[in-house]
Design a protein around this motif. Structure first.
Motif, PDB file in Angstrom:
ATOM      1  N   ILE I   5      74.515 -59.303 -17.799  1.00  0.00           N
ATOM      2  CA  ILE I   5      74.244 -59.198 -19.234  1.00  0.00           C
ATOM      3  C   ILE I   5      75.430 -59.781 -20.003  1.00  0.00           C
ATOM      4  O   ILE I   5      76.586 -59.512 -19.664  1.00  0.00           O
ATOM      5  CB  ILE I   5      73.994 -57.723 -19.638  1.00  0.00           C
ATOM      6  CG1 ILE I   5      72.743 -57.218 -18.899  1.00  0.00           C
ATOM      7  CG2 ILE I   5      73.827 -57.598 -21.145  1.00  0.00           C
ATOM      8  CD1 ILE I   5      72.341 -55.789 -19.230  1.00  0.00           C
ATOM      9  N   SER I  10      77.318 -56.194 -27.931  1.00  0.00           N
ATOM     10  CA  SER I  10      77.787 -54.802 -27.926  1.00  0.00           C
ATOM     11  C   SER I  10      76.632 -53.894 -27.513  1.00  0.00           C
ATOM     12  O   SER I  10      75.465 -54.287 -27.564  1.00  0.00           O
ATOM     13  CB  SER I  10      78.254 -54.417 -29.323  1.00  0.00           C
ATOM     14  OG  SER I  10      77.164 -54.378 -30.213  1.00  0.00           O
ATOM     15  N   PRO I  11      76.942 -52.668 -27.096  1.00  0.00           N
ATOM     16  CA  PRO I  11      75.858 -51.743 -26.744  1.00  0.00           C
ATOM     17  C   PRO I  11      74.829 -51.592 -27.874  1.00  0.00           C
ATOM     18  O   PRO I  11      73.625 -51.567 -27.620  1.00  0.00           O
ATOM     19  CB  PRO I  11      76.607 -50.430 -26.479  1.00  0.00           C
ATOM     20  CG  PRO I  11      77.955 -50.872 -25.982  1.00  0.00           C
ATOM     21  CD  PRO I  11      78.276 -52.094 -26.805  1.00  0.00           C
ATOM     22  N   LEU I  14      72.736 -54.814 -28.071  1.00  0.00           N
ATOM     23  CA  LEU I  14      71.846 -54.883 -26.914  1.00  0.00           C
ATOM     24  C   LEU I  14      70.611 -54.018 -27.175  1.00  0.00           C
ATOM     25  O   LEU I  14      69.470 -54.426 -26.961  1.00  0.00           O
ATOM     26  CB  LEU I  14      72.630 -54.364 -25.712  1.00  0.00           C
ATOM     27  CG  LEU I  14      72.198 -54.711 -24.313  1.00  0.00           C
ATOM     28  CD1 LEU I  14      71.926 -56.183 -24.135  1.00  0.00           C
ATOM     29  CD2 LEU I  14      73.294 -54.239 -23.341  1.00  0.00           C
ATOM     30  N   ARG I  15      70.866 -52.812 -27.659  1.00  0.00           N
ATOM     31  CA  ARG I  15      69.756 -51.922 -27.985  1.00  0.00           C
ATOM     32  C   ARG I  15      68.877 -52.542 -29.066  1.00  0.00           C
ATOM     33  O   ARG I  15      67.643 -52.450 -29.013  1.00  0.00           O
ATOM     34  CB  ARG I  15      70.283 -50.569 -28.470  1.00  0.00           C
ATOM     35  CG  ARG I  15      69.149 -49.616 -28.806  1.00  0.00           C
ATOM     36  CD  ARG I  15      69.627 -48.243 -29.163  1.00  0.00           C
ATOM     37  NE  ARG I  15      70.348 -48.228 -30.431  1.00  0.00           N
ATOM     38  CZ  ARG I  15      70.440 -47.166 -31.210  1.00  0.00           C
ATOM     39  NH1 ARG I  15      69.888 -46.022 -30.842  1.00  0.00           N
ATOM     40  NH2 ARG I  15      71.104 -47.218 -32.340  1.00  0.00           N
ATOM     41  N   ILE I  17      68.336 -55.808 -29.901  1.00  0.00           N
ATOM     42  CA  ILE I  17      67.460 -56.917 -29.502  1.00  0.00           C
ATOM     43  C   ILE I  17      66.430 -56.477 -28.468  1.00  0.00           C
ATOM     44  O   ILE I  17      65.363 -57.071 -28.350  1.00  0.00           O
ATOM     45  CB  ILE I  17      68.257 -58.164 -29.040  1.00  0.00           C
ATOM     46  CG1 ILE I  17      69.126 -57.877 -27.829  1.00  0.00           C
ATOM     47  CG2 ILE I  17      69.080 -58.744 -30.189  1.00  0.00           C
ATOM     48  CD1 ILE I  17      69.809 -59.140 -27.259  1.00  0.00           C
ATOM     49  N   ALA I  18      66.733 -55.370 -27.738  1.00  0.00           N
ATOM     50  CA  ALA I  18      65.736 -54.820 -26.812  1.00  0.00           C
ATOM     51  C   ALA I  18      64.597 -54.164 -27.588  1.00  0.00           C
ATOM     52  O   ALA I  18      63.453 -54.154 -27.134  1.00  0.00           O
ATOM     53  CB  ALA I  18      66.383 -53.816 -25.860  1.00  0.00           C
ATOM     54  N   ARG I  19      64.883 -53.608 -28.749  1.00  0.00           N
ATOM     55  CA  ARG I  19      63.846 -52.960 -29.561  1.00  0.00           C
ATOM     56  C   ARG I  19      63.015 -53.979 -30.337  1.00  0.00           C
ATOM     57  O   ARG I  19      61.883 -53.676 -30.730  1.00  0.00           O
ATOM     58  CB  ARG I  19      64.489 -51.995 -30.551  1.00  0.00           C
ATOM     59  CG  ARG I  19      65.099 -50.772 -29.891  1.00  0.00           C
ATOM     60  CD  ARG I  19      65.994 -50.015 -30.819  1.00  0.00           C
ATOM     61  NE  ARG I  19      65.216 -49.253 -31.788  1.00  0.00           N
ATOM     62  CZ  ARG I  19      65.758 -48.560 -32.776  1.00  0.00           C
ATOM     63  NH1 ARG I  19      67.075 -48.540 -32.929  1.00  0.00           N
ATOM     64  NH2 ARG I  19      65.005 -47.897 -33.609  1.00  0.00           N
TER      65      ARG I  19
END
Lengths: 148, 148, 148, 148, 148, 148, 148, 148, 148, 148
Positions: I5, I10-11, I14-15, I17-19
């Motif tokens: 990854i 940043s965490p 990441l969250r 763009i995953a959502r």
């Protein structure tokens, strides 16, 4: 404001004493009491005296009969035998509203320790010094439940 | 639980109806009512019927006398003239607890529109269909204030 | 409680009126006023009358001199010419505390509309009907700043 | 801004000192003090000096007369007998505003321990080193209550 | 407090102006401005004057060169041609700190409308009336980036 | 982005180091450091190296001169005498930016204990192992205050 | 309301017992129990009896078979051998719904200590004294998983 | 859903394992594990098995090579030598995904103690008993950093 | 940091763009962009350039193939035909990472309107003017799902 | 996990469908659906397919019989007459679990508009395109109430 409920009890205070159960304590604090640093949740009652508040709470909350002491006041610093006027009135209200209970005196810092374990503190603006009272909630027995 | 206050009223509901004022509406909703998407704050009362809840609220809350209609129920879809058993009971409770008020029927979607403007929705688990009731809070007159 | 500050003002209310600026309105509401559904932030003052509250707020807050009307009361429904006792007292307090201002009457629903735009609503438990008052904050001029 | 209230007190600080009671401490911290890691709630007062803040707080808050020490300053590290100019000014303000109280010196880390138990910390941007002061709130006696 | 950063900027205000971008407005409000009801986030700066605040913000924030007007003050009500002392000082600070920009006057209610769209409002306790200023943030060009 | 302020400092980090005071520690952590379970508030700086971050923080934050040690790095596990390249760079930055300070080595778990007491942890994505540094904030002396 | 799920379980309570795992305790409290000061999260069930609640929870939650005791009731104060009617009903429900488990008695304050470690407390308005029950959740075995 | 990232990892779980660092533990819990009362933050993964979750997490998270044990499972109560099918699968996944690591068994309550110190708990609905696994995050070495 | 990854994400990013799903936009903003007043949630990436961020996001996020335009940049004010260096680099990254897509230019205020509807804004500290890019997320087809 | 309740329903999802009422919609979204920008509260179900989720929800939630359409799927873009495999499976599940209902197709953007008004969105990671389904909750009739 509601029918049959003491109007000095704010919506938040009403919710608070309804959530309390057998053995929980509530502090009625005067205008100089360090309420906000004691720990328990504080409900403000500015403009109300401690004796008006005692009347309002005892209109709906029973005192505890399972223990030898169920109400406490703060002793006068430097004069533990004194009985200030506001405390005489507290005793009269407790006797009339709740029954044959004697308010026990506690030395200032012992009173603070007791207050730190209460469920709630009601911060009145009672001007008279030593206008502080702790009340321990008792049981509502099945035959006493409101059926209106 | 407190003395002199109806025990079906939860601490949150007690606070809610104490905060309501003249002209504010409260919805008593049945188990199928879409309470959580209406908008107003929802107070759950699972395990309680709508008629028990009407008894409890009207024990402490007056109805509005300034307006021609002060209570509403939902009409049966497809049979607007029908009067379900639960609504007959609502009328009996209102008449006994609050006085000479007639509960007015509202078509299903008009009832929803009315509910969206309420102060609170109490979500009971009344199983009977059409077990929904709106009540408009009235005035507590000075001579009616609790002095306990 | 503090020196030189009116004791009926709770810490939250004190913060509220300190944050208000020129032209902001505050509503002093009676016990039946639908405060919690109006929209503005509500500060509870249960156990306090509307006239006590008007005294307390006007002890520290000036009224607006830039506009023709700076204080409002609610007209009696069905009798717009009536002047209830509580409103007579409001006028006396405004005149004595703030100066030569006349409290203007507003029809019930116009009063509600006005209240919806206020900065804060103080919910007293004034029992007397029509015990509602809106006050518009004025300017503290440089020579009036506290230098105590 | 309000009439009769010191304008350096922000709405949040006003609320804070109004909530404090008998025996609660407040720290007036300088620009280098580690306020945010001490624990108590921090109220920022950037652009204000510690002496201006002491003037403002003592305009409304009495000091405690029940205890031998009621105000504390930080000793100079490595020179405990020194009396920095800012501390001389603190003593002058306390004497003039509050009465015959002597500010007691505390060694740096003892001062930190004391600060950790305060009700609030006011973080000024006093540039002068050792510009830190703790004040213990006293009682407002019934005859001192504002009646304005 | 940090090296190379204006000490009148509180941590929250520093974060605020760092988050602002090209075209965002910030309001420096005086002690009578109705900051808390305008809508934008308010950062308090009690005890600081509007001119001190203008110095501090312009020490780090460039003004916008893409638009004809980049700073605004409030016109005197009833005397639009007047130029109060505090506004003369604003102009001097802008010219010295930011360059050849003229502060444009806005009628009182137009100023309010402008303020409602700002990114932040800094509430000072400038005592002088009309001590209000809006500043529009400009671009930091690549060659101007701090490389310390 | 602002003039005169290091652009690698995010608004939140800028606020953080502005709130820190004399004696408070900040951890600059590498990409493998268990920042989020240490306890202190974590400010992310993904995409930034630990050495870039050290440059940025030391551009505005002085180191503590009251104590013998004011900066720490983590020892290589199993090779305590090793000096990784990233740590050589840390020492060069500290010497150039802050003065004659030596970064002290700490065994891995001792470093963790130290980190748990810090005011903040800045989580960089420094890829090089042992890219961790603790810095203790010092005093900004009156003559060092920005007057820009 | 849902198909196949006990209607006395509120959405919050359903979520709560779904989140509980093997060995977690839940308290079913009567109307006088001091639920809100025990520590665990409280889920209100006003208007519901403790026995209705025990029926509802045991319809979906298995009891623990890994330990010798998996359900507890409070002993009568001053009469430890007594078996109140409500406790007889608890035992009947446990036996019928969950299997061959005996509810163990606990002295009042030992019961409080046990309750303080529970995952949740369900506050019913069971009027009968001693209507309190703790249940320990067991394992749902693979062959018992709902496959509907 | 993203390219190159295991789709069983929810956005919250992805953020969680990205925030974890060297030495932090994560618990993969089965459907009966008392996840919500352990203390660490719980991330739900209902409908997912523990082995699917182990595959997903190990696709992106390295195991710790600094310590002798880096993965743990729960021993069968009463049969510590047993190796349930789900644990055989855990070992196969660890070996294939992470390398030559042996999953160590822990007695039930020792496993709970270990879980209480984890960074996160992932609550799957693995139906098979003893489907619980703890994994300790290792270091991503500079040459392993994604450069995609 | 995780295996496989991109480490610049940043965490929280990441969250984010995953959502995001099909058709959602993300803005990569430069250091002067007014990110915090646009409306969408802002994720800070101080110390990172816009081109590094574009590389990182496109390593995991596909672009939308259902629409004629799927990426946008801001036109130079006063010179709409210009193509700044940073935009040339954006186009090179998009072509290499995502495929045959052309970044469409948008006039400054049209770009702002587009940005107000994005799912997220990533605030980099790209120093070069016009370093702003909008990317529209596409579909991950079943055969593209990570199976690692 | 509980007895008699579908294990794919997370505690939060269980609470959500229990709170829904007659006429409320729930969206089962596939892995590419832009769930988080639609508006309604999103409940994640990563690792679960849309068909598994439809099975789980319909195990406990009835469909609406008061309206002509009670379930919707998204039409294939550019091929409105196509019936993807996942939609065939949706229809089979609805018919088997809920009764004689036909899932109605909606054009992509009309489906989005419908989704924006739903009570909840369940974000699965169904890989197959067009794996989106809306279900409208119906009434639980008195004779259908669980009495277990």
């Amino acid at each position: 404001m509601l029918k049959g409920i003491h109007p000095v009890l704010s919506p938040d205070l009403l919710r608070a004493i309804a959530r309390m159960g057998h053995g929980d304590d509530i502090v009625i604090a005067d205008a100089n009491f360090p309420s906000s640093t004691m720990g328990p949740e504080v409900i403000r009652a500015d403009g109300v005296t401690a004796t008006e508040m005692a009347e309002a709470i005892l209109a709906h909350m029973p005192l505890d009969t399972f223990v030898p002491e169920t109400a406490w006041r703060m002793e006068v610093v430097g004069d533990p035998g004194a009985m200030p006027e506001v405390c005489v009135e507290f005793q009269e209200i407790v006797s009339r509203r709740a029954g044959d209970f004697r308010i026990a005196p506690l030395e200032r810092f012992a009173f603070y320790e007791h207050a730190r374990k209460a469920a709630y503190i009601v911060a009145t603006t009672e001007f008279r010094l030593y206008g502080n009272l702790v009340l321990k909630k008792g049981v509502v027995h099945p035959h006493e439940v409101y059926r209106g």
